[in-house]
Design an enzyme around this catalytic site. Structure first.
Site, short mmCIF file in Angstrom:
data_model
loop_
_atom_site.label_atom_id
_atom_site.label_comp_id
_atom_site.label_asym_id
_atom_site.label_seq_id
_atom_site.Cartn_x
_atom_site.Cartn_y
_atom_site.Cartn_z
N PHE A 206 29.00 -21.66 -28.50
CA PHE A 206 28.83 -22.93 -29.21
C PHE A 206 29.62 -22.94 -30.52
CE2 PHE A 206 26.60 -25.32 -32.50
CZ PHE A 206 26.41 -26.57 -31.90
N ASP A 207 29.51 -21.88 -31.32
CA ASP A 207 30.21 -21.81 -32.61
C ASP A 207 31.71 -21.95 -32.44
OD1 ASP A 207 27.70 -20.33 -32.54
OD2 ASP A 207 28.12 -19.79 -34.61
#
Length: 442
Positions: A206-207
């Site tokens: 996600f990051d």
């Protein structure tokens, strides 16, 4: 006939965030957890004490429980009852990305941050992390363990994996941020509302996906060197996480390559600096386009010379020149289309390549004519002389190529009837009133 809802336009210019009304925090720090009954309470109390002592604005700490099966939910609820700035949020599915997306989407704080529950990062970096977002200088901020001034204590295995992963991102996705995996990041809420729906991953990637999309959209990412101590009790499964990350890199790279993401919704207008404003008689974006064209041209010339040298071993000079120039021209048009003139997606791609080949024909005439003139003057000229003549001819062709690209292949369409606004024509005054056409997924 029912009208379709209007498409979101670009983000407005960044501004310093006003002090929030009483009871509404400026900063919301999310701590995602899964089965962290041992570390949760000391982490939250230490973070709360630090913010209460050093942070000059209102704040909130949100514990995002990812389907824990131990006593983590009970501890989170107890902390929320004991500390007024702490709240607990329960999710029935695992996934750090899912937790952050859910909590951030529901938060009313203008600055959203998160950190790992082990507090590996020194908390003194928290205020420098969020200050550029509060001031309006940046859109996202990340802690970096790979900056020169960072101080990091961790094993050789994790150090190698982290640096290798970031090298992969630089090589495959052209990422310029230094540390994608540090669990210490922040984002402005107005940016998150546009960006999070584009991020597909719900786990550890996600990051990275969030940062890559933000960077490709031209958002400003602030990096803060951090002091970081590895947690030897970390439960992250390195091999499976690495495989998921590589799959994510492939997915995002493919989406960016085909222009499948509407990144124009994340673009920012220029600020109030007079140097950023358009001047009478100066075409918009000319300086940026010149720089981009020169960089692409330099790389294309090196590519062309390498192809020519390779083809020359099996062909005569004219055929080798034609082959090398044709291949490099297709690559040059594609690179300039995307990088120099900001055209995304497949719309008019074939037409642009056809026009690029017409420009190529002019370059071929110049270089082939130069070779013919050299052969007439010196029938057995040295190979180095051939290369020197080709370089000079290519420089002349490059100037003409830029003029033709700008005026004919990728013209400013802002004033054309029904035309799209080109990236070069977007100014602070026009950014909000000239949305890009629906088909131009940039």
């Amino acid at each position: 006939m029912t009208k379709s809802p209007p498409q979101p336009t670009a983000l407005p210019a960044r501004q310093h965030l006003p002090v929030q009304a009483a009871g509404v925090p400026v900063l919301d720090v999310t701590v995602p957890v899964h089965n962290e009954e041992r570390d949760l309470e000391p982490c939250v109390r230490r973070l709360h004490e630090h913010l209460a002592r050093t942070f000059p604005y209102g704040f909130r700490i949100t514990i995002a429980d990812n389907a824990s099966t131990d006593s983590t939910p009970l501890i989170a609820a107890a902390l929320a009852d004991d500390l007024p700035e702490v709240r607990a949020f329960r999710l029935e599915e695992k996934g750090r990305g899912r937790a952050l997306r859910t909590v951030w989407s529901a938060s009313d704080a203008p600055v959203l941050a998160y950190m790992d529950v082990d507090l590996s990062t020194d908390l003194n970096a928290l205020l420098p992390l969020v200050a550029p977002l509060i001031s309006g200088h940046s859109d996202l901020a990340i802690g970096s363990r790979l900056a020169r001034s960072s101080r990091v204590v961790r094993g050789a295995k994790r150090e190698f994996i982290s640096r290798t992963y970031n090298l992969i991102l630089r090589g495959s996705l052209a990422a310029r941020f230094s540390d994608a995996q540090c669990g210490f990041k922040a984002i402005r809420r107005d940016v998150a509302r546009r960006l999070l729906p584009m991020v597909e991953d719900s786990g550890w990637f996600f990051d990275t996906e969030m940062l890559v999309l933000a960077e490709r959209a031209g958002l400003r990412i602030h990096e803060v060197p951090v002091d970081w101590v590895d947690d030897p009790a970390s439960t992250v499964h390195i091999v499976s996480t690495a495989m998921d990350d590589l799959k994510g890199v492939w997915r995002v790279g493919r989406a960016l390559a085909v222009g499948a993401l509407p990144l124009d919704r994340l673009s920012r207008p220029f600020g109030d600096d007079p140097r950023d404003r358009q001047l009478p008689g100066v075409p918009g974006g000319l300086a940026r386009q010149l720089v981009g064209f020169c960089v692409v041209g330099a790389l294309s010339t090196l590519f062309y010379l390498a192809l020519y040298a390779l083809a020359r071993t099996a062909m005569n000079p004219q055929l080798a020149n034609f082959t090398a120039l044709l291949v490099s021209a297709v690559a040059n048009t594609s690179a300039n289309r995307r990088l120099t003139f900001g055209v995304r997606g497949r719309d008019r791609a074939v037409r642009h390549q056809a026009q690029g080949l017409a420009v190529f024909a002019i370059g071929l005439a110049l270089t082939s004519g130069s070779l013919a003139a050299l052969d007439a003057a010196h029938a057995n000229a040295a190979h180095s002389t051939e290369v020197a003549v080709l370089v000079a001819a290519n420089l002349a062709a490059t100037v003409l190529r830029f003029l033709l690209f700008r005026a004919w292949v990728f013209p400013d369409r802002a004033n054309a009837p029904g035309g799209a606004t080109s990236p070069a024509a977007v100014t602070p005054e026009t950014a909000s009133c000239h949305p890009h056409p629906k088909g131009d997924a940039r």
